[in-house]
Every structure is written in structure tokens, then in C-alpha cells.
Design a protein around this motif. Sequence first.
Motif, PDB file in Angstrom:
ATOM      1  N   ALA A 165     -10.963 -14.368   0.699  1.00  0.00           N
ATOM      2  CA  ALA A 165     -11.597 -15.383   1.547  1.00  0.00           C
ATOM      3  C   ALA A 165     -12.163 -14.823   2.840  1.00  0.00           C
ATOM      4  CB  ALA A 165     -10.598 -16.496   1.857  1.00  0.00           C
ATOM      5  N   ARG A 166     -11.620 -13.734   3.334  1.00  0.00           N
ATOM      6  CA  ARG A 166     -12.036 -13.204   4.635  1.00  0.00           C
ATOM      7  C   ARG A 166     -13.018 -12.052   4.450  1.00  0.00           C
ATOM      8  NH1 ARG A 166      -8.330 -15.366   8.298  1.00  0.00           N
ATOM      9  NH2 ARG A 166      -6.269 -15.875   7.436  1.00  0.00           N
ATOM     10  N   PRO A 167     -13.878 -11.822   5.443  1.00  0.00           N
ATOM     11  CA  PRO A 167     -14.810 -10.696   5.342  1.00  0.00           C
ATOM     12  C   PRO A 167     -14.113  -9.347   5.434  1.00  0.00           C
ATOM     13  CG  PRO A 167     -14.985 -11.766   7.491  1.00  0.00           C
ATOM     14  CD  PRO A 167     -14.124 -12.645   6.651  1.00  0.00           C
ATOM     15  N   GLU A 168     -12.993  -9.300   6.133  1.00  0.00           N
ATOM     16  CA  GLU A 168     -12.214  -8.075   6.255  1.00  0.00           C
ATOM     17  C   GLU A 168     -10.740  -8.415   6.101  1.00  0.00           C
ATOM     18  OE1 GLU A 168     -13.464  -5.131   6.424  1.00  0.00           O
ATOM     19  OE2 GLU A 168     -15.554  -5.726   6.728  1.00  0.00           O
ATOM     20  N   GLY A 169      -9.955  -7.395   5.768  1.00  0.00           N
ATOM     21  CA  GLY A 169      -8.522  -7.619   5.672  1.00  0.00           C
ATOM     22  C   GLY A 169      -7.898  -6.837   4.540  1.00  0.00           C
ATOM     23  N   MET A 170      -6.585  -7.002   4.401  1.00  0.00           N
ATOM     24  CA  MET A 170      -5.810  -6.287   3.400  1.00  0.00           C
ATOM     25  C   MET A 170      -6.341  -6.517   1.994  1.00  0.00           C
ATOM     26  SD  MET A 170      -1.852  -7.123   2.452  1.00  0.00           S
ATOM     27  CE  MET A 170      -2.337  -8.802   2.089  1.00  0.00           C
ATOM     28  N   GLY A 171      -6.688  -7.760   1.694  1.00  0.00           N
ATOM     29  CA  GLY A 171      -7.124  -8.102   0.352  1.00  0.00           C
ATOM     30  C   GLY A 171      -8.404  -7.410  -0.071  1.00  0.00           C
ATOM     31  N   LYS A 172      -9.227  -6.996   0.884  1.00  0.00           N
ATOM     32  CA  LYS A 172     -10.456  -6.287   0.547  1.00  0.00           C
ATOM     33  C   LYS A 172     -10.148  -4.973  -0.157  1.00  0.00           C
ATOM     34  CE  LYS A 172     -14.122  -8.613   1.804  1.00  0.00           C
ATOM     35  NZ  LYS A 172     -15.198  -8.932   0.866  1.00  0.00           N
ATOM     36  N   ALA A 173      -9.188  -4.237   0.380  1.00  0.00           N
ATOM     37  CA  ALA A 173      -8.799  -2.967  -0.240  1.00  0.00           C
ATOM     38  C   ALA A 173      -8.152  -3.212  -1.597  1.00  0.00           C
ATOM     39  CB  ALA A 173      -7.851  -2.204   0.680  1.00  0.00           C
ATOM     40  N   PHE A 174      -7.313  -4.251  -1.674  1.00  0.00           N
ATOM     41  CA  PHE A 174      -6.677  -4.569  -2.944  1.00  0.00           C
ATOM     42  C   PHE A 174      -7.719  -4.933  -4.000  1.00  0.00           C
ATOM     43  CE2 PHE A 174      -2.479  -5.999  -0.786  1.00  0.00           C
ATOM     44  CZ  PHE A 174      -2.040  -4.687  -0.801  1.00  0.00           C
ATOM     45  N   GLY A 175      -8.613  -5.855  -3.646  1.00  0.00           N
ATOM     46  CA  GLY A 175      -9.589  -6.343  -4.601  1.00  0.00           C
ATOM     47  C   GLY A 175     -10.563  -5.279  -5.080  1.00  0.00           C
ATOM     48  N   LYS A 176     -10.809  -4.289  -4.235  1.00  0.00           N
ATOM     49  CA  LYS A 176     -11.756  -3.232  -4.581  1.00  0.00           C
ATOM     50  C   LYS A 176     -11.256  -2.383  -5.740  1.00  0.00           C
ATOM     51  CE  LYS A 176     -14.365   0.542  -2.413  1.00  0.00           C
ATOM     52  NZ  LYS A 176     -14.594   1.286  -1.142  1.00  0.00           N
ATOM     53  N   TYR A 177      -9.951  -2.226  -5.838  1.00  0.00           N
ATOM     54  CA  TYR A 177      -9.376  -1.357  -6.865  1.00  0.00           C
ATOM     55  C   TYR A 177      -8.554  -2.135  -7.895  1.00  0.00           C
ATOM     56  CZ  TYR A 177     -10.725   2.357  -3.676  1.00  0.00           C
ATOM     57  OH  TYR A 177     -11.447   3.206  -2.860  1.00  0.00           O
ATOM     58  N   ALA A 178      -8.562  -3.456  -7.804  1.00  0.00           N
ATOM     59  CA  ALA A 178      -7.819  -4.281  -8.759  1.00  0.00           C
ATOM     60  C   ALA A 178      -8.782  -5.267  -9.400  1.00  0.00           C
ATOM     61  CB  ALA A 178      -6.673  -5.018  -8.058  1.00  0.00           C
ATOM     62  N   ASP A 179      -9.432  -4.843 -10.483  1.00  0.00           N
ATOM     63  CA  ASP A 179     -10.382  -5.709 -11.168  1.00  0.00           C
ATOM     64  C   ASP A 179      -9.706  -6.350 -12.380  1.00  0.00           C
ATOM     65  OD1 ASP A 179     -10.104  -3.563 -12.861  1.00  0.00           O
ATOM     66  OD2 ASP A 179     -12.116  -2.784 -12.528  1.00  0.00           O
ATOM     67  N   ARG A 180     -10.481  -7.041 -13.180  1.00  0.00           N
ATOM     68  CA  ARG A 180      -9.930  -7.734 -14.340  1.00  0.00           C
ATOM     69  C   ARG A 180      -9.356  -6.749 -15.364  1.00  0.00           C
ATOM     70  NH1 ARG A 180     -11.649 -13.179 -14.804  1.00  0.00           N
ATOM     71  NH2 ARG A 180     -12.983 -13.783 -13.065  1.00  0.00           N
ATOM     72  N   ARG A 181      -9.959  -5.596 -15.477  1.00  0.00           N
ATOM     73  CA  ARG A 181      -9.463  -4.603 -16.431  1.00  0.00           C
ATOM     74  C   ARG A 181      -8.074  -4.115 -16.020  1.00  0.00           C
ATOM     75  NH1 ARG A 181     -12.496   1.127 -17.991  1.00  0.00           N
ATOM     76  NH2 ARG A 181     -10.898   1.872 -19.460  1.00  0.00           N
ATOM     77  N   SER A 182      -7.917  -3.805 -14.747  1.00  0.00           N
ATOM     78  CA  SER A 182      -6.607  -3.362 -14.282  1.00  0.00           C
ATOM     79  C   SER A 182      -5.584  -4.492 -14.373  1.00  0.00           C
ATOM     80  CB  SER A 182      -6.703  -2.844 -12.843  1.00  0.00           C
ATOM     81  OG  SER A 182      -7.139  -3.853 -11.954  1.00  0.00           O
ATOM     82  N   CYS A 183      -6.048  -5.734 -14.199  1.00  0.00           N
ATOM     83  CA  CYS A 183      -5.147  -6.881 -14.332  1.00  0.00           C
ATOM     84  C   CYS A 183      -4.603  -6.968 -15.754  1.00  0.00           C
ATOM     85  CB  CYS A 183      -5.877  -8.167 -13.957  1.00  0.00           C
ATOM     86  SG  CYS A 183      -4.850  -9.646 -14.041  1.00  0.00           S
ATOM     87  N   LEU A 184      -5.462  -6.746 -16.735  1.00  0.00           N
ATOM     88  CA  LEU A 184      -5.017  -6.763 -18.124  1.00  0.00           C
ATOM     89  C   LEU A 184      -4.006  -5.661 -18.393  1.00  0.00           C
ATOM     90  CD1 LEU A 184      -8.375  -7.484 -20.005  1.00  0.00           C
ATOM     91  CD2 LEU A 184      -6.407  -9.013 -19.789  1.00  0.00           C
ATOM     92  N   MET A 185      -4.254  -4.480 -17.820  1.00  0.00           N
ATOM     93  CA  MET A 185      -3.342  -3.359 -18.007  1.00  0.00           C
ATOM     94  C   MET A 185      -1.979  -3.664 -17.399  1.00  0.00           C
ATOM     95  SD  MET A 185      -3.612   0.495 -16.428  1.00  0.00           S
ATOM     96  CE  MET A 185      -3.291  -0.164 -14.779  1.00  0.00           C
ATOM     97  N   VAL A 186      -1.994  -4.186 -16.173  1.00  0.00           N
ATOM     98  CA  VAL A 186      -0.741  -4.505 -15.491  1.00  0.00           C
ATOM     99  C   VAL A 186       0.000  -5.624 -16.223  1.00  0.00           C
ATOM    100  CG1 VAL A 186       0.259  -5.416 -13.365  1.00  0.00           C
ATOM    101  CG2 VAL A 186      -1.582  -3.732 -13.245  1.00  0.00           C
ATOM    102  N   THR A 187      -0.730  -6.619 -16.677  1.00  0.00           N
ATOM    103  CA  THR A 187      -0.106  -7.727 -17.411  1.00  0.00           C
ATOM    104  C   THR A 187       0.526  -7.234 -18.697  1.00  0.00           C
ATOM    105  OG1 THR A 187      -1.711  -9.302 -16.498  1.00  0.00           O
ATOM    106  CG2 THR A 187      -0.517  -9.977 -18.474  1.00  0.00           C
ATOM    107  N   ALA A 188      -0.140  -6.301 -19.373  1.00  0.00           N
ATOM    108  CA  ALA A 188       0.377  -5.779 -20.641  1.00  0.00           C
ATOM    109  C   ALA A 188       1.691  -5.037 -20.442  1.00  0.00           C
ATOM    110  CB  ALA A 188      -0.666  -4.867 -21.285  1.00  0.00           C
ATOM    111  N   TYR A 189       1.743  -4.119 -19.474  1.00  0.00           N
ATOM    112  CA  TYR A 189       2.994  -3.361 -19.330  1.00  0.00           C
ATOM    113  C   TYR A 189       4.102  -4.226 -18.735  1.00  0.00           C
ATOM    114  CZ  TYR A 189       2.772  -2.161 -14.252  1.00  0.00           C
ATOM    115  OH  TYR A 189       2.774  -2.179 -12.872  1.00  0.00           O
ATOM    116  N   THR A 190       3.720  -5.213 -17.901  1.00  0.00           N
ATOM    117  CA  THR A 190       4.730  -6.113 -17.356  1.00  0.00           C
ATOM    118  C   THR A 190       5.302  -7.011 -18.448  1.00  0.00           C
ATOM    119  OG1 THR A 190       3.553  -6.129 -15.241  1.00  0.00           O
ATOM    120  CG2 THR A 190       5.245  -7.804 -15.566  1.00  0.00           C
ATOM    121  N   ALA A 191       4.445  -7.473 -19.347  1.00  0.00           N
ATOM    122  CA  ALA A 191       4.916  -8.295 -20.467  1.00  0.00           C
ATOM    123  C   ALA A 191       5.886  -7.505 -21.340  1.00  0.00           C
ATOM    124  CB  ALA A 191       3.727  -8.777 -21.294  1.00  0.00           C
ATOM    125  N   ALA A 192       5.623  -6.219 -21.505  1.00  0.00           N
ATOM    126  CA  ALA A 192       6.538  -5.382 -22.283  1.00  0.00           C
ATOM    127  C   ALA A 192       7.896  -5.274 -21.599  1.00  0.00           C
ATOM    128  CB  ALA A 192       5.927  -3.991 -22.484  1.00  0.00           C
TER     129      ALA A 192
END
Length: 254
Positions: A165-192
Motif C-alpha cells: 500500500a505504501r510507496p516505500e517501506g519494508m513490504g517493498k523489499a519483500f514484494g520484490k523478491y516474493a512473487d507468485r512463483r515463490s509463494c507456490l514453492m513456499v506453500t508446497a514445502y510448508t504443506a509437506a
Amino acid sequence: MDAFFIGLQFLTRLHVVRQTVWTEEAFGRSVRYFPLVGLVLGGIYGAAALAMAWLPWYAGYDFPVHVRAAVLAVLPFLLTGGIHCDGFMDTVDGVFSGRGRERMLEIMKDSCSGSFAVVSFGILLLLQYAVLLDMPLEVLPLAMLAMPVTGRLMMVIGISLFPYARPEGMGKAFGKYADRRSCLMVTAYTAAVLALIGWQALLAAAAAAVFSFWCGRYVTNLLGGMTGDVYGTLCTVSELIVLLVYLFSYSVFY
């Protein structure tokens, strides 16, 4: 491993490796390891629950149930520094203030907590204490193990699937390296990991995911995206959902 230790140091008070310089890339990539950070916390919570639930039985006496519930309710705040609860309180203050978008974001950024946030946090803590008090000993350690893993997975979902929601902040760095593909990967190993804990852990994660998607859409409609405070809210409320699912599923199926 740098990204994992950054995540551990950022989300907890467990500083295994002292790191004073964080690059934006390493900080952003630490999102992928949030559920593993939760697994470390869950191991501690579960061990504490197991010790208070079963060790006194071997010694021939019962551990006071109210003290056990209070210790398990307070332990997450001690090990995380209350970072997620602070986000929960700020989110409640802002989102339910009835103001416009910009004013909501200002309220959430303010370090002072309003009366509504304090009352809401009191209700949250009371519910958590009550659920832990009623939790059967047979599933208590597993519930405490699954709780922080699921909570951190919901943070990853919020970061990856909703805009910041903000132009700058912690979430900007997170969102830059956490896309939908990485979300699927994280969800898969967490589900395991959750599957190894048991079917109740998977059921609890599914219930928490429903809440997280609803909350993410609701907040995005209000603010135009998520903030770090909302990520903390997803984690905190999802942890309570996990405990509730364990409690009621045991009542229904056992």
C-alpha cells in the motif's frame, strides 16, 4: 543461509548469527524462509507444551492448568518481541477508524495505540488463553508446533499475492523478491511440513488461508494494498485459528 538467518533475526529474538548489515536482496529473499522460522519457534513452543503436559505426570503430579495456559500464551510474545501483535493493534486502529485511506495509513504508522487496539488485543489474548486452557493434552504440543508455521505461511501469502500500500517501506523489499512463483514453492514445502505434523495441521492451514485471502482483499479494497502491520495481523489471527481448529476438530472426531 544468510536469508534464513535474517528472517530469524527479523521475526524473532533468536539471534543465532549476528548480522548487522542486511542487503535488500537478502532481506527480501528471507520471506521464502518465514515458515521455517515458524518451525523453529514451533519446536520451542511444542517442547514447552510437551514438558508441561507430560513431564509432571511422570513425576506423579499435575501441572497447574491455568499456569500452563498462561505460559504458552505468553511464550510467543517473549520469543518474537510482540512484533506481530504490534502490527495487529496498529491494523485494528487504522482499518476500523472509519477515516479515509491516507488517514488510515497515518494512524497505522503512529507508534501510539488507541483504546480500540488495546481492547482488541485484550480480546485476542483472552481467546488464546481460553483455547489453550481447554486444549486436550493429546494434541496440545502438535497445535503449538503447527501454529507458528501456519502463521508465517499466511504472511508469505499476504506479501506475494497482494500489492503493497505504501510507496516505500519494508513490504517493498519483500514484494520484490516474493512473487507468485515463490509463494507456490513456499506453500508446497510448508504443506509437506504440516502433513508430517498431521491432518489437523493441514485443516488449520486451510482455514487460516481462507481468512488470509478474505482479509487481504478487504484491506486492499480499503488501503490499495497491504502493509507490514497487516502482515503481522495475518500471522497473529491465523495462529489463533490454528488453535481453534485443533480444539474443535478434536472435540468432533475424538
